[in-house]
Structure formats: structure tokens, C-alpha cells
Scaffold this active site. Structure first.
Site, PDB file in Angstrom:
ATOM      1  N   ARG A 104       0.832  -1.214   0.000  1.00 36.21           N
ATOM      2  CA  ARG A 104       0.000   0.000   0.000  1.00 36.21           C
ATOM      3  C   ARG A 104       0.862   1.257   0.000  1.00 36.21           C
ATOM      4  O   ARG A 104       0.612   2.190  -0.751  1.00 36.21           O
ATOM      5  CB  ARG A 104      -0.951   0.028   1.205  1.00 36.21           C
ATOM      6  CG  ARG A 104      -2.064  -0.983   1.114  1.00 36.21           C
ATOM      7  CD  ARG A 104      -2.992  -0.890   2.306  1.00 36.21           C
ATOM      8  NE  ARG A 104      -2.241  -0.950   3.553  1.00 36.21           N
ATOM      9  CZ  ARG A 104      -2.607  -0.365   4.689  1.00 36.21           C
ATOM     10  NH1 ARG A 104      -3.705   0.333   4.761  1.00 36.21           N
ATOM     11  NH2 ARG A 104      -1.885  -0.490   5.758  1.00 36.21           N
ATOM     12  N   ASN A 126      -6.040  -2.635   2.191  1.00 36.71           N
ATOM     13  CA  ASN A 126      -6.018  -4.084   2.338  1.00 36.71           C
ATOM     14  C   ASN A 126      -7.447  -4.574   2.491  1.00 36.71           C
ATOM     15  O   ASN A 126      -8.315  -3.851   2.976  1.00 36.71           O
ATOM     16  CB  ASN A 126      -5.223  -4.496   3.580  1.00 36.71           C
ATOM     17  CG  ASN A 126      -3.740  -4.326   3.409  1.00 36.71           C
ATOM     18  OD1 ASN A 126      -3.222  -4.276   2.295  1.00 36.71           O
ATOM     19  ND2 ASN A 126      -3.026  -4.242   4.516  1.00 36.71           N
TER      20      ASN A 126
END
Length: 101
Positions: free
Chosen positions: A27, A45
Site C-alpha cells: 500500500r 487491504n
């Protein structure tokens, strides 16, 4: 003369990335890539172990982020990236990491 230059057209894409993509800085690295490319959107996520993202920007910039997503950062193992068209909707002015869903 054609005013619809595909490189300046703004598109929005939804990405679902599977593999070993959590716990490896995916990320954070995607957010850095997106910011460098001038792409807005978000990444988060998912509880199933995948990563989900929405990217909005010029065709070439969004495609560059999709290409990056195919391999991700060092330490990641990307098994697949499913890309689909997405509505722009309310997107952040930059690119942000969101909470897990």
C-alpha cells in the site's frame, strides 16, 4: 483534428491485487508510485488478503500504475491483478492509504 487525445483523457480504474501483497509495504509503495505519477485515488487491504485500489488520472499515468501493480514492491508476490472500469465518485485530491475492509 481530434480533440480526444487518449493521453490527456482522464480515466478511473478499480484494481484487485492478489498474492503475497499484505505485510510487504504494498500500500505504501503504491501510494508513492501514484503520487509520483500524478494519479489520485486510494489503496487498502482487504480481509481476504488481497489489496484493492481505485486510480484516477490521465490514461498513461493510470496505465503506468496498473503496470507497476503487476509486480509491486520488493518482497511482494503478485499472483493477479484484475482491472475494471470504475466511477470517479468522491476521490481524494491525492492518493491515500485507507483502513482494511
Amino acid at each position: 483534428m481530434n480533440d480526444a487525445n487518449p493521453l490527456t483523457k482522464v480515466i478511473t480504474r478499480h484494481l484487485r491485487i492478489t498474492g503475497r501483497v499484505q505485510g510487504v509495504g504494498y500500500r505504501w509503495n503504491m501510494a508513492q508510485q501514484a503520487q509520483a505519477l500524478g494519479v489520485s485515488g486510494w489503496v487498502r487491504n482487504r480481509l481476504d488478503g488481497s489489496v484493492e485500489a481505485v486510480a484516477c488520472g490521465p490514461v498513461d499515468a493510470v496505465q503506468a500504475l496498473v503496470d507497476w501493480a503487476q509486480s509491486g514492491p520488493m518482497g511482494a508476490r503478485v499472483d493477479g491483478v484484475v482491472v475494471s472500469e470504475a466511477e470517479g465518485g468522491e476521490l481524494p485530491s491525492g492518493f491515500e492509504q485507507q483502513e482494511t475492509v
